[in-house]
Design an enzyme around this catalytic site. Structure first.
Site, PDB file in Angstrom:
ATOM      1  N   THR A 152      -9.202  39.106 -30.304  1.00  0.00           N
ATOM      2  CA  THR A 152     -10.383  38.250 -30.138  1.00  0.00           C
ATOM      3  C   THR A 152     -11.631  38.908 -30.741  1.00  0.00           C
ATOM      4  OG1 THR A 152      -9.445  37.336 -28.124  1.00  0.00           O
ATOM      5  CG2 THR A 152     -11.814  37.067 -28.393  1.00  0.00           C
ATOM      6  N   HIS A 163     -11.779  38.203 -34.319  1.00  0.00           N
ATOM      7  CA  HIS A 163     -12.192  36.810 -34.553  1.00  0.00           C
ATOM      8  C   HIS A 163     -13.707  36.678 -34.379  1.00  0.00           C
ATOM      9  CE1 HIS A 163      -8.216  35.238 -35.033  1.00  0.00           C
ATOM     10  NE2 HIS A 163      -7.817  35.660 -33.852  1.00  0.00           N
TER      11      HIS A 163
END
Ligand SMILES: [Zn+2]
Ligand SMILES: [Zn+2]
Length: 331
Positions: free
Chosen positions: A40, A43
């Site tokens: 994450t 990202h």
């Protein structure tokens, strides 16, 4: 002041010195001792995570010691070691009111919308903290959140002892998933992974690594896709036995699509499940880590001080090893 890793709102992350405030009335201030890097975070850094707030301190897998307690907090005191559940539900929406806080319509998350734990100090709402069992080191405690997410995925797969399980992908989540399936009593846990180095980690948690070419139709009762690509999502559906369950654990790009044949789902009576975050699984995750039944030492392959954050970030971006853990204390 606190050295913190910040997403500036454009590509990349920056290490800067920030003021971390005293805790509010129902908050704790924690000296962070270990903070894991997660997919994450990549990202967020590449601007592909719409919920992230520009200027946020990233890091949502962290453990530390309480250094200050807000005036209204009960049940925690200075010096206690805690690990953090980063996901904060609104507690007022339809989903929060029906015991599904992970489906909350207005969630906040430490390290995404609120300042997180890739930092020397962090402030968090007290209900997000869980006590760390005696003797569990910080880098193991920092695995509580990813293991809790994986536990939820394995719960949804509904594995019964003696069943044969297949995991696609041996990243940190795939290897944790394999370890949980072994612990849950699968007769065999196969893990498909193209990288030879990652296949070696699989063996250490008691599962059997296989090359992706050997994944065949109807080979497992339960299949867990831990890659996040359309191709492997499709392979997972092919590989499950009639009547079986496929859990899509990997995070696919929002626009990705998977071609499946509805007739095949009908005729073979398949279940395909999504899984999101860690509802009510933090305590069990901590209990498993504390019990020694999950070989966390195999999972945490990198321990890097915060003042060498660039090294940690490159190891993580390159997919070196499994979990990269940043240790602010040893800076
Ligand atoms: Zn994560
Ligand atoms: Zn809610």
């Amino acid at each position: 002041m606190s050295v913190s890793v910040v997403w500036p709102g454009r590509e990349g992350v920056e290490v800067e010195s920030r003021n971390v405030p005293s805790p509010g009335s129902d908050e704790l201030k924690v000296r962070v001792e270990a903070s894991g890097l997660c997919g994450t975070d990549l990202h967020i850094a590449s601007g592909e995570y719409p919920f992230a707030r520009p200027g946020v301190t990233i890091g949502h897998e962290f453990a530390g010691t309480i250094v200050e307690v807000g005036p209204d907090v009960e049940g925690f005191s200075v010096g206690e070691r805690v690990v953090v559940d980063p996901n904060i539900p609104c507690r007022t929406c339809e989903f929060c009111h029906s015991s599904r806080p992970h489906l909350c319509e207005n969630p906040q998350a430490l390290g995404v919308t609120l300042n997180g734990g890739l930092s020397e100090f962090a402030v968090l709402p007290a209900p997000q903290a869980y006590r760390v069992p005696e003797g569990l080191p910080p880098e193991a405690a920092a695995l509580t959140e990813p293991l809790a997410c994986t536990l939820h995925a394995v719960d949804l797969g509904d594995l019964r002892p003696g069943e044969r399980a297949l995991v696609l992908g041996a990243g940190p989540i795939g290897v944790l998933c394999a370890a949980l399936l072994v612990a849950a009593g699968a007769s065999e846990v196969l893990v498909s992974e193209p990288s030879r180095e990652r296949r070696d980690h699989v063996r250490k948690v008691g599962a059997e690594p296989v090359e992706p070419e050997s994944v065949s139709e109807g080979m497992a009762d339960k299949v867990f896709e831990c890659v996040g690509r359309s191709g492997t999502m499709r392979d997972a559906v092919e590989a499950v036995k009639p009547g079986g369950t496929v859990v899509w654990v990997g995070v696919a790009p929002p626009e990705a699509e998977v071609a499946v044949r509805p007739y095949d789902i009908f005729r073979r009576e398949l279940t395909i499940r999504g899984t999101y975050t860690n509802p009510f699984t933090m305590e069990r995750s901590l209990a498993l880590l504390g019990s020694g039944r999950i070989d966390w030492e195999t999972i945490v392959t990198h321990r890097i001080p915060l003042d060498r954050f660039e090294d940690a970030w490159s190891a993580h971006s390159e997919g070196a090893g499994l979990k990269v853990c940043v240790l602010p204390e040893s800076s």
